[in-house]
Design a protein around this motif. Structure first.
Motif, PDB file in Angstrom:
ATOM      1  N   ASP A  62       0.222  11.910   7.621  1.00  0.00           N
ATOM      2  CA  ASP A  62       0.762  11.588   6.302  1.00  0.00           C
ATOM      3  C   ASP A  62       2.217  11.140   6.412  1.00  0.00           C
ATOM      4  OD1 ASP A  62      -0.414  11.623   3.635  1.00  0.00           O
ATOM      5  OD2 ASP A  62       1.438  12.698   3.155  1.00  0.00           O
ATOM      6  N   ALA A  63       2.968  11.777   7.313  1.00  0.00           N
ATOM      7  CA  ALA A  63       4.357  11.367   7.507  1.00  0.00           C
ATOM      8  C   ALA A  63       4.403   9.941   8.052  1.00  0.00           C
ATOM      9  CB  ALA A  63       5.051  12.324   8.465  1.00  0.00           C
ATOM     10  N   MET A  64       3.470   9.622   8.972  1.00  0.00           N
ATOM     11  CA  MET A  64       3.401   8.263   9.524  1.00  0.00           C
ATOM     12  C   MET A  64       3.102   7.248   8.433  1.00  0.00           C
ATOM     13  SD  MET A  64       1.352   8.763  13.108  1.00  0.00           S
ATOM     14  CE  MET A  64       0.210   7.496  12.669  1.00  0.00           C
ATOM     15  N   LEU A  65       2.325   7.673   7.453  1.00  0.00           N
ATOM     16  CA  LEU A  65       1.951   6.763   6.368  1.00  0.00           C
ATOM     17  C   LEU A  65       3.097   6.574   5.387  1.00  0.00           C
ATOM     18  CD1 LEU A  65      -1.697   8.018   5.787  1.00  0.00           C
ATOM     19  CD2 LEU A  65      -0.995   5.851   6.784  1.00  0.00           C
ATOM     20  N   GLY A  66       4.179   7.306   5.579  1.00  0.00           N
ATOM     21  CA  GLY A  66       5.410   7.050   4.840  1.00  0.00           C
ATOM     22  C   GLY A  66       5.551   7.749   3.521  1.00  0.00           C
ATOM     23  N   PHE A  99      -6.781   5.529   5.913  1.00  0.00           N
ATOM     24  CA  PHE A  99      -6.437   5.572   7.340  1.00  0.00           C
ATOM     25  C   PHE A  99      -7.597   6.149   8.159  1.00  0.00           C
ATOM     26  CE2 PHE A  99      -4.535   8.094  10.836  1.00  0.00           C
ATOM     27  CZ  PHE A  99      -3.972   7.057  11.573  1.00  0.00           C
ATOM     28  N   MET A 100      -8.195   7.233   7.660  1.00  0.00           N
ATOM     29  CA  MET A 100      -9.292   7.879   8.397  1.00  0.00           C
ATOM     30  C   MET A 100     -10.523   6.959   8.479  1.00  0.00           C
ATOM     31  SD  MET A 100      -7.965  10.640   9.306  1.00  0.00           S
ATOM     32  CE  MET A 100      -8.854  12.124   9.651  1.00  0.00           C
ATOM     33  N   VAL A 101     -10.836   6.293   7.371  1.00  0.00           N
ATOM     34  CA  VAL A 101     -11.992   5.373   7.385  1.00  0.00           C
ATOM     35  C   VAL A 101     -11.708   4.207   8.338  1.00  0.00           C
ATOM     36  CG1 VAL A 101     -13.382   3.788   5.981  1.00  0.00           C
ATOM     37  CG2 VAL A 101     -12.768   6.037   5.077  1.00  0.00           C
ATOM     38  N   ALA A 102     -10.450   3.744   8.349  1.00  0.00           N
ATOM     39  CA  ALA A 102     -10.075   2.678   9.287  1.00  0.00           C
ATOM     40  C   ALA A 102     -10.276   3.145  10.727  1.00  0.00           C
ATOM     41  CB  ALA A 102      -8.620   2.263   9.068  1.00  0.00           C
ATOM     42  N   LEU A 103      -9.933   4.397  10.986  1.00  0.00           N
ATOM     43  CA  LEU A 103     -10.114   4.929  12.341  1.00  0.00           C
ATOM     44  C   LEU A 103     -11.587   4.944  12.730  1.00  0.00           C
ATOM     45  CD1 LEU A 103      -7.705   7.977  12.884  1.00  0.00           C
ATOM     46  CD2 LEU A 103      -7.454   5.601  13.596  1.00  0.00           C
ATOM     47  N   ALA A 163      -2.989   1.002   3.919  1.00  0.00           N
ATOM     48  CA  ALA A 163      -2.573   2.406   4.020  1.00  0.00           C
ATOM     49  C   ALA A 163      -1.101   2.522   4.399  1.00  0.00           C
ATOM     50  CB  ALA A 163      -3.440   3.131   5.053  1.00  0.00           C
ATOM     51  N   PHE A 164      -0.625   1.572   5.213  1.00  0.00           N
ATOM     52  CA  PHE A 164       0.767   1.640   5.678  1.00  0.00           C
ATOM     53  C   PHE A 164       1.715   0.794   4.813  1.00  0.00           C
ATOM     54  CE2 PHE A 164      -1.313   3.083   9.557  1.00  0.00           C
ATOM     55  CZ  PHE A 164      -0.474   4.112   9.953  1.00  0.00           C
ATOM     56  N   ALA A 213       4.201  -0.751   1.905  1.00  0.00           N
ATOM     57  CA  ALA A 213       5.277  -0.285   1.048  1.00  0.00           C
ATOM     58  C   ALA A 213       4.726  -0.168  -0.390  1.00  0.00           C
ATOM     59  CB  ALA A 213       6.427  -1.288   1.104  1.00  0.00           C
ATOM     60  N   PRO A 214       5.278   0.582  -1.260  1.00  0.00           N
ATOM     61  CA  PRO A 214       6.584   1.241  -1.116  1.00  0.00           C
ATOM     62  C   PRO A 214       6.532   2.575  -0.357  1.00  0.00           C
ATOM     63  CG  PRO A 214       5.724   1.580  -3.324  1.00  0.00           C
ATOM     64  CD  PRO A 214       4.762   0.683  -2.627  1.00  0.00           C
ATOM     65  N   ALA A 215       5.381   3.229  -0.326  1.00  0.00           N
ATOM     66  CA  ALA A 215       5.350   4.531   0.348  1.00  0.00           C
ATOM     67  C   ALA A 215       5.320   4.369   1.864  1.00  0.00           C
ATOM     68  CB  ALA A 215       4.136   5.331  -0.123  1.00  0.00           C
ATOM     69  N   GLY A 216       4.696   3.304   2.353  1.00  0.00           N
ATOM     70  CA  GLY A 216       4.547   3.118   3.796  1.00  0.00           C
ATOM     71  C   GLY A 216       5.619   2.223   4.379  1.00  0.00           C
ATOM     72  N   PRO A 217       5.666   2.114   5.704  1.00  0.00           N
ATOM     73  CA  PRO A 217       6.713   1.335   6.380  1.00  0.00           C
ATOM     74  C   PRO A 217       6.453  -0.174   6.410  1.00  0.00           C
ATOM     75  CG  PRO A 217       5.296   2.397   7.999  1.00  0.00           C
ATOM     76  CD  PRO A 217       4.804   2.837   6.653  1.00  0.00           C
ATOM     77  N   LEU A 218       5.212  -0.615   6.101  1.00  0.00           N
ATOM     78  CA  LEU A 218       4.891  -2.043   6.205  1.00  0.00           C
ATOM     79  C   LEU A 218       5.310  -2.762   4.920  1.00  0.00           C
ATOM     80  CD1 LEU A 218       3.397  -4.056   8.131  1.00  0.00           C
ATOM     81  CD2 LEU A 218       1.327  -3.599   6.803  1.00  0.00           C
ATOM     82  N   PRO A 219       6.156  -3.810   5.052  1.00  0.00           N
ATOM     83  CA  PRO A 219       6.577  -4.542   3.840  1.00  0.00           C
ATOM     84  C   PRO A 219       5.364  -5.046   3.049  1.00  0.00           C
ATOM     85  CG  PRO A 219       7.807  -5.296   5.756  1.00  0.00           C
ATOM     86  CD  PRO A 219       6.742  -4.364   6.270  1.00  0.00           C
ATOM     87  N   ARG A 220       5.540  -5.068   1.742  1.00  0.00           N
ATOM     88  CA  ARG A 220       4.430  -5.444   0.862  1.00  0.00           C
ATOM     89  C   ARG A 220       3.853  -6.813   1.190  1.00  0.00           C
ATOM     90  NH1 ARG A 220       5.370  -5.177  -5.503  1.00  0.00           N
ATOM     91  NH2 ARG A 220       6.768  -6.827  -4.861  1.00  0.00           N
ATOM     92  N   GLU A 221       4.763  -7.773   1.491  1.00  0.00           N
ATOM     93  CA  GLU A 221       4.310  -9.142   1.784  1.00  0.00           C
ATOM     94  C   GLU A 221       3.475  -9.171   3.069  1.00  0.00           C
ATOM     95  OE1 GLU A 221       7.418  -8.225   1.244  1.00  0.00           O
ATOM     96  OE2 GLU A 221       7.734  -9.023  -0.771  1.00  0.00           O
TER      97      GLU A 221
END
Lengths: 220, 68
Positions: free
Chosen positions: A41-45, A57-61, A117-118, A120-128
């Motif tokens: 969850d911390a990794m997901l931001g 994230f789990m389904v992606a795994l 899953a990753f 933004a805004p909660a995750g590290p990956l920019p929205r674009e």
């Protein structure tokens, strides 16, 4: 005891093996999820636990791991035939192109879910970037699906259609019950990401039901 | 649906792969038909009948009888 196990009918022994693997996998997955949920969850931001991102994230795994297993089996069909539950190595060789494209389709779905899953805004990956990755994933998935469809013979087309029907029903029932409960205030409303995750999960479960009902999950 | 595809295939000495290649389907399909896990489409049943030189009802056994 060992002797009687070795001499047991192959199918019976196989079912025990499959059941053991399924239970072991579920237990290991549950334990790993329990132990590492906070870290993931911390990794997901998210500053607070976000179940929608975590489940995506789990389904992606699961999709990613399944695709990698198939690709690993194709690299060495003799070994792959043992864990991919096919008739023999030749079956993997005969269906190599179709299986590679199917594995790439699964990786596309995993990529879409991971990007979202990753995001933004909660995750590290920019929205674009997340939008671009998701759109690219959908385009690649559509192209691969069209290509694979042309390679299916009538059995696999029938199984594919049944899997889609099962997936739709699972999504309709699961999503319908959840939406009714949310609409009436008994449950939190589904997030947009939940819909995409649920569609992916329903398709996967639908595929297992479709092949299972035809006895194609029975150990060879 | 019970069928006699395996008997006819084996009587000709063909492997599942050979039969599949002759019919233009996968070996998995032939295996599923022979083991009763899949009832073939009408076109495939007709092709099987043509290939074995037998009528479809001889290959695929259906117990249903019309009411008198």
């Amino acid at each position: 005891m060992m002797v009687s196990d070795v001499n047991a009918p192959r199918a019976k022994r196989g079912w025990k093996w499959v059941a053991g693997m399924a239970l072991g996998g579920a237990a290991a997955g549950g334990l790993a999820g329990f132990l590492f949920a906070d870290r993931i969850d911390a990794m997901l931001g998210g500053p607070e636990p976000d179940p929608s991102r975590l489940v995506a994230f789990m389904v992606a795994l699961v999709y990613g791991a399944t695709a990698l297993l198939v690709l690993a089996g194709l690299v060495n069909p003799r070994i792959g035939a043992r864990f991919l539950n096919v008739e023999d190595a030749d079956e993997l060789i005969e269906q190599r192109r179709q299986l590679v494209l199917s594995a790439l389709s699964m990786l596309s779905i995993a990529g879409i879910l991971l990007a979202l899953a990753f995001a933004a805004p909660a995750g590290p990956l920019p929205r674009e970037a997340a939008l671009g990755a998701a759109m690219l994933g959908f385009v690649v998935l559509a192209a691969l699906s069209a290509r694979v469809r042309g390679m299916l013979d009538e059995l696999m087309r029938a199984v594919s259609q049944e899997a889609t029907v099962w997936g739709f029903h699972l999504l309709a029932v699961g999503g319908g019950v959840w939406s009714v409960a949310a609409h009436l205030g008994y449950a939190p409303a589904p997030q947009p990401l939940d819909f995409i995750t649920a569609a992916a999960a329903a398709l996967l479960v639908g595929a297992f039901i479709a092949v299972g009902k035809r006895g194609m999950l029975a150990p060879r | 649906l019970e069928n006699r595809v395996r008997q006819h295939r084996e009587s000709r000495g063909w492997s599942q792969g050979e039969l599949a290649a002759r019919l233009g389907v996968s070996r998995q399909t032939i295996n599923a038909v022979e083991t009763g896990r899949y009832d073939p489409s009408l076109p495939l049943a007709l092709r099987l009948a043509k290939l074995f030189g037998r009528p479809v009802p001889e290959l695929f056994i259906d117990d249903w009888e019309p009411e008198a």
